[in-house]
Scaffold this active site. Structure first.
Site, mmCIF file in Angstrom:
data_model
loop_
_atom_site.group_PDB
_atom_site.id
_atom_site.type_symbol
_atom_site.label_atom_id
_atom_site.label_comp_id
_atom_site.label_asym_id
_atom_site.label_seq_id
_atom_site.Cartn_x
_atom_site.Cartn_y
_atom_site.Cartn_z
ATOM 1 N N GLN A 136 46.363 31.896 51.481
ATOM 2 C CA GLN A 136 45.485 33.016 51.845
ATOM 3 C C GLN A 136 44.110 32.464 52.210
ATOM 4 O OE1 GLN A 136 45.317 35.940 48.739
ATOM 5 N NE2 GLN A 136 43.293 36.599 49.337
ATOM 6 N N SER A 139 38.262 33.256 51.649
ATOM 7 C CA SER A 139 36.936 32.780 51.243
ATOM 8 C C SER A 139 36.388 31.729 52.197
ATOM 9 C CB SER A 139 36.995 32.156 49.846
ATOM 10 O OG SER A 139 37.512 33.076 48.934
ATOM 11 N N SER A 171 43.937 27.997 47.954
ATOM 12 C CA SER A 171 44.945 27.457 47.031
ATOM 13 C C SER A 171 46.212 27.103 47.804
ATOM 14 C CB SER A 171 45.324 28.495 45.970
ATOM 15 O OG SER A 171 44.196 29.008 45.339
ATOM 16 N N GLU A 254 46.692 41.454 45.322
ATOM 17 C CA GLU A 254 46.216 40.302 44.552
ATOM 18 C C GLU A 254 45.705 40.777 43.193
ATOM 19 O OE1 GLU A 254 43.088 38.133 46.494
ATOM 20 O OE2 GLU A 254 43.013 36.619 44.921
ATOM 21 N N GLU A 379 31.688 40.059 37.432
ATOM 22 C CA GLU A 379 30.574 40.926 37.877
ATOM 23 C C GLU A 379 31.044 41.880 38.971
ATOM 24 O OE1 GLU A 379 30.404 37.625 37.614
ATOM 25 O OE2 GLU A 379 29.025 37.383 35.920
HETATM 26 C C1 LIG Z 1 41.595 29.712 40.824
HETATM 27 C C2 LIG Z 1 41.035 30.222 42.113
HETATM 28 C C3 LIG Z 1 41.860 30.330 43.217
HETATM 29 C C4 LIG Z 1 41.348 30.794 44.429
HETATM 30 N N1 LIG Z 1 42.185 30.841 45.497
HETATM 31 C C5 LIG Z 1 41.720 31.316 46.674
HETATM 32 C C6 LIG Z 1 42.591 31.381 47.815
HETATM 33 O O1 LIG Z 1 43.751 30.973 47.753
HETATM 34 N N2 LIG Z 1 42.109 31.875 48.959
HETATM 35 C C7 LIG Z 1 40.821 32.318 49.083
HETATM 36 O O2 LIG Z 1 40.461 32.796 50.150
HETATM 37 N N3 LIG Z 1 39.949 32.235 48.032
HETATM 38 C C8 LIG Z 1 40.380 31.742 46.830
HETATM 39 N N4 LIG Z 1 39.520 31.654 45.755
HETATM 40 C C9 LIG Z 1 38.112 32.007 45.926
HETATM 41 C C10 LIG Z 1 37.729 33.286 45.207
HETATM 42 O O3 LIG Z 1 38.205 34.420 45.878
HETATM 43 C C11 LIG Z 1 36.195 33.268 45.107
HETATM 44 O O4 LIG Z 1 35.859 32.193 44.241
HETATM 45 C C12 LIG Z 1 35.655 34.534 44.526
HETATM 46 O O5 LIG Z 1 35.866 35.612 45.394
HETATM 47 C C13 LIG Z 1 34.122 34.387 44.272
HETATM 48 O O6 LIG Z 1 33.475 33.942 45.409
HETATM 49 P P1 LIG Z 1 32.509 32.682 45.382
HETATM 50 O O7 LIG Z 1 33.193 31.567 44.653
HETATM 51 O O8 LIG Z 1 32.050 32.432 46.763
HETATM 52 O O9 LIG Z 1 31.272 33.120 44.470
HETATM 53 P P2 LIG Z 1 30.051 34.025 44.927
HETATM 54 O O10 LIG Z 1 30.540 35.227 45.651
HETATM 55 O O11 LIG Z 1 29.060 33.160 45.634
HETATM 56 O O12 LIG Z 1 29.458 34.475 43.541
HETATM 57 C C14 LIG Z 1 28.597 33.627 42.763
HETATM 58 C C15 LIG Z 1 28.208 34.415 41.521
HETATM 59 O O13 LIG Z 1 27.454 35.579 41.910
HETATM 60 C C16 LIG Z 1 28.040 36.766 41.352
HETATM 61 N N5 LIG Z 1 27.944 37.869 42.305
HETATM 62 C C17 LIG Z 1 28.258 37.846 43.623
HETATM 63 N N6 LIG Z 1 28.050 39.067 44.162
HETATM 64 C C18 LIG Z 1 27.590 39.881 43.170
HETATM 65 C C19 LIG Z 1 27.205 41.249 43.109
HETATM 66 N N7 LIG Z 1 27.236 42.035 44.185
HETATM 67 N N8 LIG Z 1 26.804 41.731 41.900
HETATM 68 C C20 LIG Z 1 26.751 40.940 40.794
HETATM 69 N N9 LIG Z 1 27.104 39.619 40.812
HETATM 70 C C21 LIG Z 1 27.519 39.106 41.971
HETATM 71 C C22 LIG Z 1 29.516 36.409 41.146
HETATM 72 O O14 LIG Z 1 30.077 37.203 40.125
HETATM 73 C C23 LIG Z 1 29.408 34.926 40.726
HETATM 74 O O15 LIG Z 1 29.126 34.834 39.359
HETATM 75 C C24 LIG Z 1 39.990 31.176 44.533
HETATM 76 C C25 LIG Z 1 39.153 31.051 43.421
HETATM 77 C C26 LIG Z 1 39.662 30.575 42.226
HETATM 78 C C27 LIG Z 1 38.735 30.432 41.055
#
Ligand SMILES: Cc1cc2nc3c(=O)[nH]c(=O)nc-3n(C[C@H](O)[C@H](O)[C@H](O)COP(=O)(O)OP(=O)(O)OC[C@H]3O[C@@H](n4cnc5c(N)ncnc54)[C@H](O)[C@@H]3O)c2cc1C
Length: 414
Positions: A136, A139, A171, A254, A379
């Site tokens: 998928q 991100s 992933s 999901e 969050e």
């Molecule tokens: C085990 C794992 C597997 C994954 N697999 C995939 C995959 O296969 N495909 C894929 O596309 N993605 C994948 N991801 C990515 C995942 O979807 C993102 O990590 C997740 O959506 C958070 O985005 P980010 O890491 O960019 O953090 P950010 O969005 O940058 O967030 C950083 C911090 O800010 C906080 N935050 C952000 N916005 C807000 C808000 N509006 N209000 C309050 N707090 C906020 C968040 O809670 C977090 O603590 C995976 C992640 C993990 C951990």
């Protein structure tokens, strides 16, 4: 699950149990058990994938794979309850679902809703048999929680689209045959309006997959780079610029897959608390320990009933709501808290990483941590619950105009 089975379910359960007893990879049981907390006990990823694919293939050939899918797509058209009964009987072997979770759990429902009939008949059976693994690609470095901020671009060309940009945290991309990708097709439209969804052959010219090395030494995620990749228009899911609607189908599946589970580890911690240590003390003798165990028991039991509620909603042909977000929010943090408490109970032994029991607790702690991020962070889930379940006012937003004018977030410091 301990719901009383209806007579027809009893027969089904007995058949499933008998088949699993005769065909499951019992010789690998010890290693598979260690995978419970996202551990990777196999000598190589190649070996783990081979075991998982073999089990999936056996289930498919015998009619035990993807039970709720229609028969013509490789399933058996059974009910969600029968599916859960099979998973219960599968027990530890259900851990082998890992490589297929994204494809079968989130990708397939999206294909069923938006692909053509011919595509469904050709793409879904290999997904059900484990022959094809899907990833998928949502991100990006600047689009995670704020998924509609994706900047990977698709521009129309003869017969299809040219795609350029970067995805991250994908992933399993390194062993996937196909992936679904959310990309921007109109930067002049508002943020959620100019997106389109495609499915992409991961062997396409111009795609490069770079594994991200994790602290644990494994590489579960990848960066995926698109450099002018040609994607035929037939591989578009849904209408041009209406990809957000398609992405919501993927995301709701999901969240349901990740949210319809109970926290793991309570039984292990309870057993640890009742064991007398070398100092002659038994943790459960302490009132503080008993209070914590009681609190977690209540949470774990409450969540089990939450899963039953989700199941009953699905049986009625409806879509579950807030309970899915609650399930993941409470489940992931409870798993982490239970693991941290277990390590505290072990005292100095909790630092001895070569000890199997300690290693299991460390894996459980990190499993809780990643589960708190994937499929929506704590969050973000709180925001969803606040707005959709409690009806609280939405957060103020400064990104309502054309996407082209939305400022790019500055890189994080540190
Ligand atoms: C085990 C794992 C597997 C994954 N697999 C995939 C995959 O296969 N495909 C894929 O596309 N993605 C994948 N991801 C990515 C995942 O979807 C993102 O990590 C997740 O959506 C958070 O985005 P980010 O890491 O960019 O953090 P950010 O969005 O940058 O967030 C950083 C911090 O800010 C906080 N935050 C952000 N916005 C807000 C808000 N509006 N209000 C309050 N707090 C906020 C968040 O809670 C977090 O603590 C995976 C992640 C993990 C951990």
């Amino acid at each position: 699950m301990t719901l009383d089975d209806l007579p027809a379910h009893e027969t089904f359960r007995a058949e499933a149990r008998d088949w699993i007893r005769r065909h499951a990879p019992w010789d690998r049981l010890a290693k598979i058990r260690q995978m419970r907390f996202a551990g990777q006990p196999f000598a190589s990823e190649h070996e783990w994938l081979a075991v998982a694919r073999d089990w999936q293939r056996k289930k498919f050939d015998a009619g035990w794979a993807c039970l709720v899918w229609p028969r013509e797509y490789g399933g058996r058209g059974l009910t969600p309850t029968e599916n859960v009964i099979f998973q219960e009987e599968e027990g530890p072997f259900a851990e082998l679902f890992g490589p297929f979770m994204i494809g079968q759990g989130f990708g397939a429902p999206t294909l069923m809703a938006y692909a053509s009939e011919a595509q469904k008949r050709s793409l879904l059976p290999p997904l059900a048999s484990g022959e094809a693994i899907w990833c998928q690609m949502f991100s990006e470095p600047g689009a995670g929680s704020d998924l509609a901020g994706v900047r990977t671009r698709a521009t129309p060309c003869d017969g299809g689209w040219r795609v350029s940009g970067q995805k991250v945290w994908t992933s399993g991309a390194h062993h996937s045959e196909w992936g679904i990708a959310l990309v921007r097709t109109d930067a002049d439209a508002a943020k959620h309006k100019g997106l389109t969804m495609f499915f992409v052959n991961m062997r396409s010219h111009g795609i490069s997959v770079r594994p991200i090395r994790q602290l644990s030494g494994t590489s579960h995620f990848n960066e995926v780079f698109f450099d002018d990749v040609f994607v035929p228009d037939e591989q578009r899911l849904g209408r041009v610029d209406e990809g957000w609607k398609v992405a919501l189908t993927t995301l709701s599946n999901e969240r349901m897959t990740l949210g319809a589970s109970t926290p793991v580890g309570f039984e292990e911690i309870f057993e640890l608390a009742t064991r007398t240590g070398e100092d002659g003390c038994t943790p459960i003798d302490s009132e503080d320990v008993r209070l914590r165990l009681a609190e977690w028991y209540a949470k774990v039991t409450g969540m089990r009933f939450g899963v039953y509620r989700i199941l009953s909603t699905l049986e009625r042909g409806e879509q579950p709501g807030a309970e899915v977000a609650v399930g993941k929010l409470v489940g992931a943090s409870t798993t982490q808290a239970i693991a941290a408490f277990g390590l505290d109970l072990l005292g100095a032994r909790g630092l001895a990483i070569e000890d199997d029991e300690v290693q299991q607790l460390h894996s459980m702690f990190s499993f809780g941590a990643i589960h708190r991020l994937e499929g929506g962070t704590d969050e973000v889930l709180r925001n969803i619950l606040a707005e959709r379940a409690l009806g609280l006012p939405a957060e103020p937003r400064a990104d309502r105009g054309p996407f082209r004018d939305v400022p790019i977030a500055p890189p994080a410091l540190g």
